[in-house]
Design an enzyme around this catalytic site. Structure first.
Site, PDB file in Angstrom:
ATOM      1  N   PRO A 189       0.833  -1.212   0.000  1.00 40.36           N
ATOM      2  CA  PRO A 189       0.000   0.000   0.000  1.00 40.36           C
ATOM      3  C   PRO A 189       0.863   1.255   0.000  1.00 40.36           C
ATOM      4  CG  PRO A 189      -0.911  -1.610   1.488  1.00 40.36           C
ATOM      5  CD  PRO A 189       0.402  -2.170   1.011  1.00 40.36           C
ATOM      6  N   CYS A 190       0.446   2.212  -0.815  1.00 37.04           N
ATOM      7  CA  CYS A 190       1.353   3.317  -1.126  1.00 37.04           C
ATOM      8  C   CYS A 190       0.649   4.662  -1.105  1.00 37.04           C
ATOM      9  CB  CYS A 190       1.933   3.079  -2.532  1.00 37.04           C
ATOM     10  SG  CYS A 190       0.645   2.683  -3.755  1.00 37.04           S
TER      11      CYS A 190
END
Length: 356
Positions: free
Chosen positions: A81-82
């Site tokens: 997740p970014c």
């Protein structure tokens, strides 16, 4: 070496990356996804995979290995997740704890010692996340991985959507060359032109609205070819919107208050897509007119969830296993486009065979 090439999918979401890995020849043996709706979607489409509905921090590498028929894993793939590095969140400077999940991926790599690493992320990882990214690269180098990373345009690889992604490919003691583009915006090098919206969704029938799905027993019974019910004001805006143009073409009296006297801001909101271009980036807001250029080129509606999934190159029969519009949009919008994943995975598969 076994004839079976095994892979693990970390932060798997609804399974777009796994579709690409499987199409490229990998046997995906295990995966992990925390969000329940994405987990359910993954599980129903990939029942043969041992998938954990847990926080990755609670799973040891040994657990991922248990389902491998070879007792090892050839490839660890993942999209940590970014959101903290995304250009869409750049105005929010506070720390996002999800940014550190890249080191959970490193931990699993360290424990499983795969021959190949394949990681995808937002381009901002190399800028806003530079310190974390460089530390990750340093650590995998110390484990003996030879890496290369690039920011690629998915439209160059057959996806009917413009979306830039950072991709890292790394081999244990060997380099993995990046795949050459299969498509081109202008047709240079005799490549086919970028695939367009028309290529992807022009044959779709009229969708149903979310309120209409109640009579059908829920949106899953409409195979998620579903759009939101649109307000009268948004219908007026859409009537004035020009395919491919920004909201600035909409008369001021119809604009939302935040756009009436200011020409700045995201140019794509309240816009219509163009038939003869790829779509813009599909996001979790893909059925909301105020969240991007998601208006249909001709009809007074946005694209549907199913149309967004086709623009992400999910198979037409891919099951989106949730009853909630917000969750369905996030499952689709957060995915790595399947075709793009497949092109990258094929290159990894070839490198694996060449370095047996």
């Amino acid at each position: 070496m076994s004839n079976i090439s095994t892979a693990v999918d970390l932060f798997s979401g609804g399974g777009g990356l796994t579709v690409g890995l499987k199409n490229a020849g990998f046997s995906v043996v295990s995966a992990v996804e925390l969000e329940p709706n994405a987990f359910n979607t993954y599980k129903i489409n990939h029942p043969e995979v041992s998938v954990f509905n847990k926080d990755i921090k609670t799973i040891s590498g040994d657990k991922f290995l248990e389902a491998s028929p070879t007792g090892m894993v050839d490839l660890v793939a993942g999209c940590p997740p970014c959101q903290g590095f995304s250009s869409l969140t750049s105005k929010y400077r506070r720390f996002d704890p999800r940014n550190e999940l890249i080191f959970e991926m490193y931990r699993v790599i360290e424990q499983l010692k795969p021959k190949i690493i394949m990681m995808e992320n937002v381009p901002g990882l190399a800028q806003k996340g530079k310190e974390l990214f460089e530390e990750f690269l340093r650590r995998i180098s110390e484990l003996g991985y030879m890496y290369e990373w690039r920011v690629l345009q998915v439209a160059d690889y057959g996806v009917p959507q413009t979306r830039r992604r950072l991709v890292l490919l790394a081999g244990k003691g060997f380099h993995i060359p990046f795949p050459e583009p299969t498509h081109s915006r202008t047709g240079e090098n005799d490549l086919p032109l970028w695939r367009t919206l028309r290529d992807a969704i022009s044959d779709m029938p009229e969708p149903v609205t979310l309120s209409q799905t109640k009579k059908l027993g829920g949106p899953k019974n409409a195979k998620w070819h579903v759009v939101r019910d649109m307000s009268a004001q948004n219908i007026k805006r859409l009537k004035k919107a020009i395919p491919g143009e920004s909201w600035r073409k909409i008369p001021k009296k119809l604009r939302p208050d935040c756009h009436k006297d200011i020409e700045a801001g995201f140019p794509n909101v309240y816009g219509r897509l163009s038939w003869d271009k790829p779509s813009g980036t599909i996001t979790g807001g893909c059925t909301t007119l105020s969240k991007g250029r998601f208006g249909h080129p001709e009809e007074l509606r946005t694209i549907s969830v199913r149309e967004a999934a086709l623009l992400q190159t999910f198979p037409p029969d891919y099951i989106i296993d949730t009853d909630y519009m917000e969750k369905a949009c996030m499952i689709v919008g957060n995915a790595l486009p399947c075709t793009f994943a497949e092109v990258l995975a094929r290159r990894c598969f070839e490198a694996l065979r060449q370095n047996e």
